[in-house]
Design an enzyme around this catalytic site. Structure first.
Site: not given
Length: 359
Positions: A143, A192, A224, A248, A252
């Protein structure tokens, strides 16, 4: 008795409605516990674009820096979707995080007993309870990385860069380990590392910091797998630490298994525990101004403010207990409504929380 200066950023959509109710709650807490809260309202997001041409005016940053904490509603909406990326309302959030040094984002995902029926998971999974604290790095990663576009043989291409430095990872790791020490002494790192070099560095630093916390059990999940496991067995996790982008997404997802994104608060902290507090949901322009928004996530964000920045644990618990009592009474806003419950609006939900605090 203490006096605290709070910058309020109502923002866009439902933001002004939920911030108004939260300010009332803080004012009531001040009356009952002998504190004074001084509020200064400033602009950010779409409304700032409309009034000043910029999503984050310098005046807003200055007021926030002179305050003890920041309370934010929501920014963004369809009206501004046509603007270029660097002029959109959401740039205000990135700008505030960078300007205020807010690198640690705490997002608790708690399933209230009264809302287990609203949990989309199987009843046997929900019965075990959910209480996860997601610690998201907030000022680094993709970001904030280098980005751009160029022409290639396959047409126009775009890129965004994921990069983390050792000290960026170390400080968020320390935050996560310290939280884990005060909870169940269990920390799950999400990365990851099997694919990304930035994740391999991330994990190396996490493992190094772990040596200073021998009483905290550390494990690791690839992103994942983590997304799958918090659906399959959310009760197995306590504190989870991860990167800006992964956090992020995961937070959610976690919000939905607790019943509604309208229930979840967040805190964004700097090294001095100065914080910006906001619900994790968006501006919901489709219900703005209709007295339909759920103010509980913002109210609980204020409770986090009292706890993490002001050190007022009893005052924070008073808000949390009031919310729990209201939910147990069977009243619901539309996002958490179920059969047999009583539907109320934003203002009534705020009023009922105030009444419980008085008790």
């Amino acid at each position: 008795m203490a006096n605290f200066k709070i910058a309020t950023i109502p923002g866009d959509g439902i933001g002004p409605e939920i911030v108004v109710e939260t300010v009332k709650v803080l004012e009531k807490i001040g009356q009952l516990f002998g504190h004074t809260f001084e509020f200064t309202e400033v602009l950010a997001g779409g409304i700032a674009i409309d009034k000043t041409g910029e999503p984050l005016p310098n005046e807003t940053i200055e007021v926030c820096k002179k305050s003890d904490a920041v309370l934010l509603g929501a920014v963004g909406g369809w009206k501004w979707d046509v603007l270029p990326g660097d002029k959109r309302p959401e740039r205000a959030l990135l700008g505030l995080r960078g300007a205020l040094g807010l690198y640690a984002n705490l997002r608790p995902a708690v399933l209230h007993d009264a809302l287990k029926a609203a949990c989309p998971l199987r009843p046997d999974i929900a019965a075990g309870g959910i209480d996860i604290m997601i610690v998201r790095e907030l000022t680094g990663g993709m970001y904030f990385g280098d980005r751009g576009r160029k022409q290639t043989d396959l047409g126009e291409a775009a890129w965004d860069t994921e990069m983390y430095a050792v000290d960026e990872v170390r400080r968020i790791a320390i935050t996560a380990f310290e939280l884990a020490k005060k909870r169940k002494k269990k920390l799950t790192n999400v990365d990851k590392a099997n694919v990304l070099e930035s994740s391999r560095l991330w994990r190396e630093v996490i493992l190094e910091v772990a040596k200073d916390y021998p009483d905290v059990t550390l494990d690791h999940l690839y992103i994942d797998n983590a997304a799958m496991q918090i659906i399959r067995d959310p009760g197995s996790y306590d504190v989870m630490v991860t990167t800006n982008m992964f956090g992020d997404i995961l937070s959610d997802e976690a919000s939905q298994i607790t019943g509604s994104i309208g229930m979840l608060p967040s805190a964004s902290l700097n090294k001095d525990n100065f914080g910006m507090y906001e619900p994790i949901h968006g501006s919901a322009p489709d219900i703005a101004g209709q007295d339909k928004a759920n103010p509980i996530a913002t109210i609980l964000s204020a409770a986090m403010m009292l706890q993490y920045t002001f050190g007022l644990d009893a005052e924070a618990r008073a808000i949390e207990n009031a919310v729990t009592a209201v939910l147990k009474s069977g009243v619901r806003t539309g996002d958490i409504m179920s059969d047999g419950m009583k539907l109320v609006g934003t203002k009534e939900m705020g009023r009922l929380v105030l009444e419980e605090i008085k008790r």
